[in-house]
Design an enzyme around this catalytic site. Structure first.
Site, PDB file in Angstrom:
ATOM      1  N   LYS A 204       0.861  -1.183   0.000  1.00 54.83           N
ATOM      2  CA  LYS A 204       0.000   0.000   0.000  1.00 54.83           C
ATOM      3  C   LYS A 204       0.897   1.231   0.000  1.00 54.83           C
ATOM      4  CE  LYS A 204      -3.567   2.494   2.474  1.00 54.83           C
ATOM      5  NZ  LYS A 204      -4.575   2.470   3.529  1.00 54.83           N
ATOM      6  N   ARG A 214     -10.581  10.067   1.480  1.00 53.63           N
ATOM      7  CA  ARG A 214     -10.473  10.703   2.803  1.00 53.63           C
ATOM      8  C   ARG A 214     -11.595  11.709   2.990  1.00 53.63           C
ATOM      9  NH1 ARG A 214      -3.899  10.849   2.347  1.00 53.63           N
ATOM     10  NH2 ARG A 214      -3.635   8.624   2.751  1.00 53.63           N
ATOM     11  N   LYS A 230       1.692   9.956   6.815  1.00 51.01           N
ATOM     12  CA  LYS A 230       1.417   8.547   6.537  1.00 51.01           C
ATOM     13  C   LYS A 230       2.583   7.895   5.801  1.00 51.01           C
ATOM     14  CE  LYS A 230      -3.614   8.302   6.840  1.00 51.01           C
ATOM     15  NZ  LYS A 230      -4.732   7.386   6.553  1.00 51.01           N
ATOM     16  N   GLU A 246       7.295  -6.842   1.258  1.00 46.63           N
ATOM     17  CA  GLU A 246       6.065  -6.720   2.057  1.00 46.63           C
ATOM     18  C   GLU A 246       5.105  -7.880   1.758  1.00 46.63           C
ATOM     19  OE1 GLU A 246       5.061  -4.981   4.453  1.00 46.63           O
ATOM     20  OE2 GLU A 246       6.039  -3.024   4.501  1.00 46.63           O
ATOM     21  N   LYS A 261      -1.976  -1.452  -4.004  1.00 45.77           N
ATOM     22  CA  LYS A 261      -2.841  -0.279  -3.971  1.00 45.77           C
ATOM     23  C   LYS A 261      -2.014   0.994  -3.999  1.00 45.77           C
ATOM     24  CE  LYS A 261      -5.925   2.009  -0.822  1.00 45.77           C
ATOM     25  NZ  LYS A 261      -6.340   2.116   0.533  1.00 45.77           N
ATOM     26  N   SER A 287      -9.885   5.758  -5.066  1.00 42.39           N
ATOM     27  CA  SER A 287     -10.814   6.870  -5.299  1.00 42.39           C
ATOM     28  C   SER A 287     -10.307   7.865  -6.345  1.00 42.39           C
ATOM     29  CB  SER A 287     -11.081   7.579  -3.967  1.00 42.39           C
ATOM     30  OG  SER A 287      -9.863   7.996  -3.367  1.00 42.39           O
ATOM     31  N   TYR A 326     -14.676   1.385  -7.719  1.00 44.88           N
ATOM     32  CA  TYR A 326     -15.939   2.109  -7.551  1.00 44.88           C
ATOM     33  C   TYR A 326     -16.798   2.018  -8.808  1.00 44.88           C
ATOM     34  CZ  TYR A 326     -13.391   3.677  -3.511  1.00 44.88           C
ATOM     35  OH  TYR A 326     -12.669   3.676  -2.343  1.00 44.88           O
TER      36      TYR A 326
HETATM   37  C1  PBG Z   1      -7.597   3.480   5.212  1.00 50.08           C
HETATM   38  C2  PBG Z   1      -7.847   3.318   3.757  1.00 50.08           C
HETATM   39  C3  PBG Z   1      -7.602   4.263   2.760  1.00 50.08           C
HETATM   40  C4  PBG Z   1      -8.124   3.735   1.578  1.00 50.08           C
HETATM   41  C5  PBG Z   1      -8.640   2.472   1.872  1.00 50.08           C
HETATM   42  N1  PBG Z   1      -8.435   2.211   3.238  1.00 50.08           N
HETATM   43  C6  PBG Z   1      -7.037   5.621   2.811  1.00 50.08           C
HETATM   44  C7  PBG Z   1      -5.775   5.916   3.476  1.00 50.08           C
HETATM   45  O1  PBG Z   1      -4.938   5.074   3.726  1.00 50.08           O
HETATM   46  O2  PBG Z   1      -5.592   7.085   3.765  1.00 50.08           O
HETATM   47  C8  PBG Z   1      -8.117   4.441   0.260  1.00 50.08           C
HETATM   48  C9  PBG Z   1      -9.073   3.976  -0.745  1.00 50.08           C
HETATM   49  C10 PBG Z   1      -9.338   4.903  -1.868  1.00 50.08           C
HETATM   50  O3  PBG Z   1      -8.683   5.949  -2.041  1.00 50.08           O
HETATM   51  O4  PBG Z   1     -10.245   4.579  -2.639  1.00 50.08           O
HETATM   52  N2  PBG Z   1      -6.642   2.799   5.837  1.00 50.08           N
END
Ligand code: PBG
Length: 337
Positions: A204, A214, A230, A246, A261, A287, A326
């Site tokens: 990730k 968010r 983060k 990982e 991701k 997203s 989505y």
């Molecule tokens: C939270 C999480 C996030 C997403 C999925 N789970 C955001 C983040 O890590 O800030 C993002 C998914 C998306 O952008 O569609 N842990």
């Protein structure tokens, strides 16, 4: 007189592209509704659904509406949903304590969905960001200078067990703390949930493409300007070998499915993970990937349907066995014809 130009080709790849039926015969990648996982946002209240402004066509559903949506998705052939809660801000605190409330929104949502559509695979995130007022995926150290890895993992284990109790099929640790997959596996087994799977957000990345999400769950703060970023737990977009590391760690700790991701900007990582393991690979078209296609289409700059399908096909071609997107419902509808 000039001699007639002759290429004398034996191989003419265009022969296989002459008409749709020939192209269909030699298509190497096919997108199916069964490949898709629909991420869904759930909110408290009686209002039915509210559209997310930065994600046109995506909604926050109350539980009743969510159950209807899940029925529809199931009827369209979509095998799984991933549920994300948007909490009222009064419920958030520094420790994310609402995450351990047995009756918290997402757990009520899980029970309602599993009761109404037991066949549908339900996945929930294991991470504290929807629950913390600072927006981080874990709890902070006393000095507030780091996310406390080990204390966070302890909380995530309790959270995962509650989710398993509520009936989820897979818990999906999305926090990127070290050692969380192994600890969660142990906690699930100790609580008797040997059949509950782990879909690990293994690679990730610390991505700007999460922006609209968010906004959707109201966890923007940690993403913003505060000192603790983060980037101290999510991966650096510059890295490729680290993704394999990982993934291998998560598999050795008990992950049933590993995830990359975002998806579109990380097709090389998806392919490399695919080649490195026999474990099923998921990819999350996040997203921002959704919103950029939507926005350009709204401006008339891109063809929505063609871009959507091409983006998803590319993720599958790169090696993903399943895609969180989505667009899931729209694609499944289109595939049904
Ligand atoms: C939270 C999480 C996030 C997403 C999925 N789970 C955001 C983040 O890590 O800030 C993002 C998914 C998306 O952008 O569609 N842990």
């Amino acid at each position: 007189m000039a001699k007639k130009f002759e290429l004398n080709l034996t191989q003419r790849p265009r022969r296989l592209r002459r008409q749709h039926s020939r192209r269909a015969l030699v298509a190497e990648t096919v997108l199916r509704a069964e490949d898709l996982i629909a991420p869904l946002f759930v909110v408290e209240g009686k209002g039915g659904r509210e559209e997310i402004s930065s994600m046109p066509g995506v909604f926050r559903h109350n539980i009743v509406d969510l159950v209807n949506e899940c029925r529809e998705l199931h009827d369209l052939g979509i095998p799984a949903v991933a549920l994300f809660p948007k909490l009222d801000s009064e419920l958030k605190d520094a420790e994310g304590s609402e995450a351990l409330n047995e009756d918290t929104l997402v757990l009520r949502a899980v029970r309602a969905v599993k009761k109404a559509v037991p066949e549908l695979t339900v996945i929930t995130d294991v991470a504290l960001d929807p629950y913390t007022n600072h927006g981080h995926d874990g709890v902070l150290t006393k000095a507030l200078d780091d996310v406390d890895n080990d204390r966070t993992v302890e909380i995530l284990c309790a959270m995962a067990v509650l989710q398993a109790k509520a009936g989820v099929d897979f818990v999906a640790p999305s926090d990127m703390m070290d050692g969380r997959v192994g600890a969660i596996r142990k906690a699930l087994d100790a609580a008797g949930f040997t059949g509950t799977g782990i879909l690990a957000y293994s690679a990730k990345y610390n991505s700007a493409y999460y922006g609209p999400f968010r906004d959707a769950v109201g966890s923007a703060r940690a993403a913003g300007t505060n000192l603790l970023s983060k980037a101290t737990y999510q991966m650096n977009p510059a890295n490729r070998r680290e993704a394999i590391r990982e993934v291998q760690l998560d598999i050795s700790e008990g992950a049933d499915i590993v995830m990359v991701k975002p998806a579109g900007p990380y097709l090389d990582i998806i392919r490399e993970v695919r080649n490195a393991t026999r474990t099923p690979v998921a990819a999350y078209q996040v997203s921002g990937e959704y919103s950029q296609i939507k926005a350009a289409a709204e401006l008339g700059w891109l063809d929505l349907v063609r871009c959507r399908d091409e983006a998803l096909l590319a993720i599958k071609r790169a090696g993903a066995d399943m895609i969180l997107t989505y667009f899931a419902k729209d694609v499944a509808k289109a595939l049904k014809g």
